[in-house]
Design a protein around this motif. Structure first.
Motif, PDB file in Angstrom:
ATOM      1  N   TRP A 159       0.807  -1.224   0.000  1.00 40.75           N
ATOM      2  CA  TRP A 159       0.000   0.000   0.000  1.00 40.75           C
ATOM      3  C   TRP A 159       0.839   1.273   0.000  1.00 40.75           C
ATOM      4  O   TRP A 159       0.572   2.207  -0.758  1.00 40.75           O
ATOM      5  N   PHE A 160       1.862   1.323   0.831  1.00 42.94           N
ATOM      6  CA  PHE A 160       2.596   2.576   1.031  1.00 42.94           C
ATOM      7  C   PHE A 160       3.698   2.810   0.013  1.00 42.94           C
ATOM      8  O   PHE A 160       4.533   3.700   0.188  1.00 42.94           O
ATOM      9  N   ALA A 190      -4.432   6.406   4.871  1.00 41.04           N
ATOM     10  CA  ALA A 190      -4.385   5.125   5.575  1.00 41.04           C
ATOM     11  C   ALA A 190      -4.930   4.006   4.696  1.00 41.04           C
ATOM     12  O   ALA A 190      -5.688   4.247   3.752  1.00 41.04           O
ATOM     13  N   ILE A 191      -4.529   2.787   5.017  1.00 40.48           N
ATOM     14  CA  ILE A 191      -5.104   1.616   4.350  1.00 40.48           C
ATOM     15  C   ILE A 191      -6.603   1.625   4.619  1.00 40.48           C
ATOM     16  O   ILE A 191      -7.047   1.885   5.742  1.00 40.48           O
ATOM     17  N   THR A 192      -7.396   1.340   3.624  1.00 40.65           N
ATOM     18  CA  THR A 192      -8.844   1.359   3.769  1.00 40.65           C
ATOM     19  C   THR A 192      -9.292   0.480   4.925  1.00 40.65           C
ATOM     20  O   THR A 192      -8.972  -0.710   4.975  1.00 40.65           O
ATOM     21  N   THR A 214      -3.422  -0.167  11.789  1.00 41.77           N
ATOM     22  CA  THR A 214      -2.241  -0.730  11.119  1.00 41.77           C
ATOM     23  C   THR A 214      -1.441   0.363  10.435  1.00 41.77           C
ATOM     24  O   THR A 214      -0.208   0.402  10.507  1.00 41.77           O
ATOM     25  N   SER A 215      -2.136   1.290   9.782  1.00 43.74           N
ATOM     26  CA  SER A 215      -1.469   2.385   9.073  1.00 43.74           C
ATOM     27  C   SER A 215      -0.695   3.268  10.041  1.00 43.74           C
ATOM     28  O   SER A 215       0.443   3.672   9.765  1.00 43.74           O
ATOM     29  N   LYS A 216      -1.306   3.587  11.183  1.00 40.42           N
ATOM     30  CA  LYS A 216      -0.630   4.417  12.173  1.00 40.42           C
ATOM     31  C   LYS A 216       0.615   3.723  12.711  1.00 40.42           C
ATOM     32  O   LYS A 216       1.665   4.353  12.881  1.00 40.42           O
TER      33      LYS A 216
END
Length: 228
Positions: free
Chosen positions: A134-135, A186-188, A193-195
């Motif tokens: 994702w990132f 952020a991931i949908t 998890t994104s944080k």
């Protein structure tokens, strides 16, 4: 052959023999497997360092012996002439959705993110793998073009999102989720998890360059001033 009498002494003797034989076998197995396991682990780390620092570049490089400080592991990468190409940093955030989330992030000498890998995670199945992709990808969303009159009636269209951190610099960019004023989507449905992922990246940068990622997360206004 005379059968051993079933008494405490004989049982203790049999157990001792079994224990000695078992310990010997375990020691033998450990001796046989420890070296291949160490080689596999070394190759895994080496491949990871190459991936996050060198990427697809076809150049000669050397990786210095790993150094550990305050819980972070550093892998310095140089070219054939000894010039620093970048550093891969291993960092762990303990507050992922399911526990620890460990990443390896490659930084240029100037602090730009060259690449990253999620090394370990305890996230919901699929989320850890999603974070690993994702990132490094830009959002597919686009800003719709509309007239000024439509802006007044309908409101300005939402800006295109972005979740690609490659090329960003945690010392200059707002490296936290956009819902909290940052520059990274952020991931949908996976904000936790994104944080955790972004905290790991910021912490890796801080450990290498001394930048206060904690101050960045709590002081968005200070960072925003830097961006102006």
């Amino acid at each position: 052959m005379k059968k051993l009498e079933s008494n405490i002494l004989n049982m203790a003797l049999v157990l001792t023999v079994i224990s000695v034989v078992s310990a010997g076998l375990l020691a033998l197995v450990n001796k046989v497997t420890s070296e291949p396991i160490a080689e596999i682990n070394e190759k895994t780390v080496s491949d990871g360092v190459k991936s996050v620092v060198i990427g697809d570049r076809d150049i000669e490089f050397n990786v210095a012996p790993a150094q550990e400080k305050n819980g972070y592991v550093f892998h310095r990468v140089t070219d054939a002439s000894g010039n620093i190409l970048g550093t891969a940093v291993e960092a762990v955030d303990p507050n992922g959705f399911g526990g620890n989330l460990k990443v390896m992030v490659g930084f240029s000498p100037e602090g730009e993110i060259l690449g990253y890998q999620v090394l370990e995670h305890s996230e919901t199945p699929g989320l850890g793998a999603q974070a690993d992709a994702w990132f490094r990808q830009a959002s597919g969303s686009e800003v719709k073009e509309q007239s000024a009159l439509a802006d007044v009636i309908l409101g300005a269209p939402a800006k295109a999102g972005n979740h690609n951190i490659i090329g960003m610099n945690p010392g200059d960019d707002l490296m936290w989720v956009s819902k909290e004023g940052g520059e990274v989507d952020a991931i949908t449905a996976s904000t936790i998890t994104s944080k955790a992922f972004l905290r790991s990246v910021n912490a890796a940068y801080k450990s290498l360059f001394g930048y206060s990622a904690a101050d960045a997360v709590s002081g968005a206004s200070t960072q925003a001033k830097k961006k102006k």
